[in-house]
Enzyme design. Structure first.
Site, PDB file in Angstrom:
ATOM      1  N   HIS A 122      -3.552  -5.755   0.874  1.00  0.00           N
ATOM      2  CA  HIS A 122      -2.925  -5.989   2.177  1.00  0.00           C
ATOM      3  C   HIS A 122      -2.895  -7.471   2.549  1.00  0.00           C
ATOM      4  O   HIS A 122      -3.839  -7.958   3.184  1.00  0.00           O
ATOM      5  CB  HIS A 122      -3.716  -5.252   3.260  1.00  0.00           C
ATOM      6  CG  HIS A 122      -3.528  -3.766   3.229  1.00  0.00           C
ATOM      7  ND1 HIS A 122      -2.507  -3.141   3.896  1.00  0.00           N
ATOM      8  CD2 HIS A 122      -4.219  -2.789   2.598  1.00  0.00           C
ATOM      9  CE1 HIS A 122      -2.583  -1.832   3.691  1.00  0.00           C
ATOM     10  NE2 HIS A 122      -3.609  -1.590   2.904  1.00  0.00           N
ATOM     11  N   CYS A 127       0.833  -1.206   0.000  1.00  0.00           N
ATOM     12  CA  CYS A 127       0.000   0.000   0.000  1.00  0.00           C
ATOM     13  C   CYS A 127       0.869   1.258   0.000  1.00  0.00           C
ATOM     14  O   CYS A 127       1.562   1.531  -0.963  1.00  0.00           O
ATOM     15  CB  CYS A 127      -0.977  -0.068   1.184  1.00  0.00           C
ATOM     16  SG  CYS A 127      -2.361   1.064   0.997  1.00  0.00           S
ATOM     17  N   GLU A 150      -1.200  -8.832   4.855  1.00  0.00           N
ATOM     18  CA  GLU A 150      -1.095  -8.980   6.322  1.00  0.00           C
ATOM     19  C   GLU A 150      -2.464  -8.958   6.998  1.00  0.00           C
ATOM     20  O   GLU A 150      -2.597  -9.337   8.157  1.00  0.00           O
ATOM     21  CB  GLU A 150      -0.164  -7.902   6.898  1.00  0.00           C
ATOM     22  CG  GLU A 150      -0.772  -6.520   7.107  1.00  0.00           C
ATOM     23  CD  GLU A 150      -0.851  -5.678   5.841  1.00  0.00           C
ATOM     24  OE1 GLU A 150      -0.717  -6.236   4.732  1.00  0.00           O
ATOM     25  OE2 GLU A 150      -1.076  -4.449   5.958  1.00  0.00           O
TER      26      GLU A 150
END
Lengths: 225, 95
Positions: free
Chosen positions: A202, A85, A204
């Site tokens: 993302h 990002c 994660e």
């Protein structure tokens, strides 16, 4: 495997990535942007967020911070670098990745789960995925509209440097499955040597089925592989 | 009129300073969604216009009396930080 997460004023996904890395048994350290020495690392993560409040351009100020010279040195020596990002935006501002991220085509901040396709699974970052595997993954950005010059786009295709493309649930890559106006639905790219990955989604956020799903797990397992 | 020492000092300093403006705009081929929205809004307001491109504007003062040196310095600032050369053009003007 040792990892370092670079933290800037305004980073806000730094803890999420640290939690994900530790869950995957990485030995992780947080590194403040004012540091001038990087601990020995196999993986450097430039996390998401709004470094310096997106002043000037997203990632522009962070891209000139003290620690960045060390990140560039390590990357040039072959260290793995993952920019997520705002991290992707920062990597383009440093020149480690070519191209840039423009304002989303619809001018809106987009925060939703979308589908991406693993375009190249023959890399350090994606070897645990199947080729063309479809992942459900979260995006949360205002400037995710990937843009680059025609020569670089040609190079990305010829050298298989496109990591992920936005697609629909059947894996179709087209305009209606493009959330932000990115050139050719590009959601993530590699550098020439494929040791640097920049991506807007993302991974994660997708490591725990209680919170979301586990579609991001294989990215970390690939790195450990 | 008698100038105070402090004011005189400021004035002297001023003499060694040059001021420039930098205008940054998106390149012709780059989509400018903000400009587009502003354009449509103005058209909706009944204004007469063809196109609008939105950009950024900087005013920079430098401690330098040599014009070409100062301009070179500003140009370097543009290339190093102020401008993303992939998507943006810039123009430097003396103020």
């Amino acid at each position: 495997m040792k990892s370092s997460v670079i933290v800037f004023p305004g980073s806000n996904c730094d803890r999420d990535i640290a939690v994900a890395l530790e869950k995957m048994q990485f030995k992780n350290q947080m590194v403040w942007h004012k540091e001038t020495k990087l601990p020995k690392s196999d993986l450097i993560v430039v996390p998401g967020g709004f470094s310096y409040g997106d002043y000037l351009r997203s990632g522009a100020i962070a891209g000139k911070s003290l620690i960045i010279d060390e990140v560039i040195n390590a990357a040039n020596k072959g260290c793995l670098v993952l920019g997520i990002c705002n991290g992707f935006q920062i990597l383009t501002e440093t020149g480690l990745l070519k191209g840039t991220l423009l304002r989303n085509k619809n001018l809106k901040f987009i925060n939703k789960d979308i589908k991406i396709k693993v375009t190249n699974n023959n890399t350090k970052f994606t070897n645990k995925y199947q080729k063309a595997q479809i992942l459900k993954i979260n995006i949360a950005h205002n400037e995710g509209n990937f843009f680059t010059d025609p020569n670089h786009l040609k190079e990305l295709k010829q050298k298989d440097l496109i990591a992920f493309e936005y697609c629909d649930e059947n894996g179709e890559v087209n305009e209606s499955s493009n959330p932000n106006g990115s050139l050719e639905n590009i959601a993530g790219i590699y550098n020439d040597k494929k040791n640097i990955l920049g991506m807007m989604p993302h991974p994660e956020r997708m490591v725990d089925s209680l919170v979301s799903n586990k579609d991001g797990v294989n990215l970390f397992l690939s790195l450990l592989n | 009129m008698k100038l105070t020492l402090a004011k005189q000092h400021l004035l002297n300093l001023k003499k060694n300073k040059l001021k420039f403006s930098v205008t940054v705009t998106l390149k012709k081929d780059v989509l400018d969604p903000q400009g587009k929205v502003v354009q449509n809004t103005l058209i909706n307001l009944g204004m007469n216009l063809e196109t609008i491109r939105q950009g950024k504007y900087f005013e920079i003062e430098v401690n330098e009396k040599n014009h070409s040196k100062a301009e070179k310095n500003i140009d370097e600032m543009c290339k190093k930080l102020l401008v993303n050369l992939i998507i943006e053009d810039y123009k430097i003007n003396k103020l």
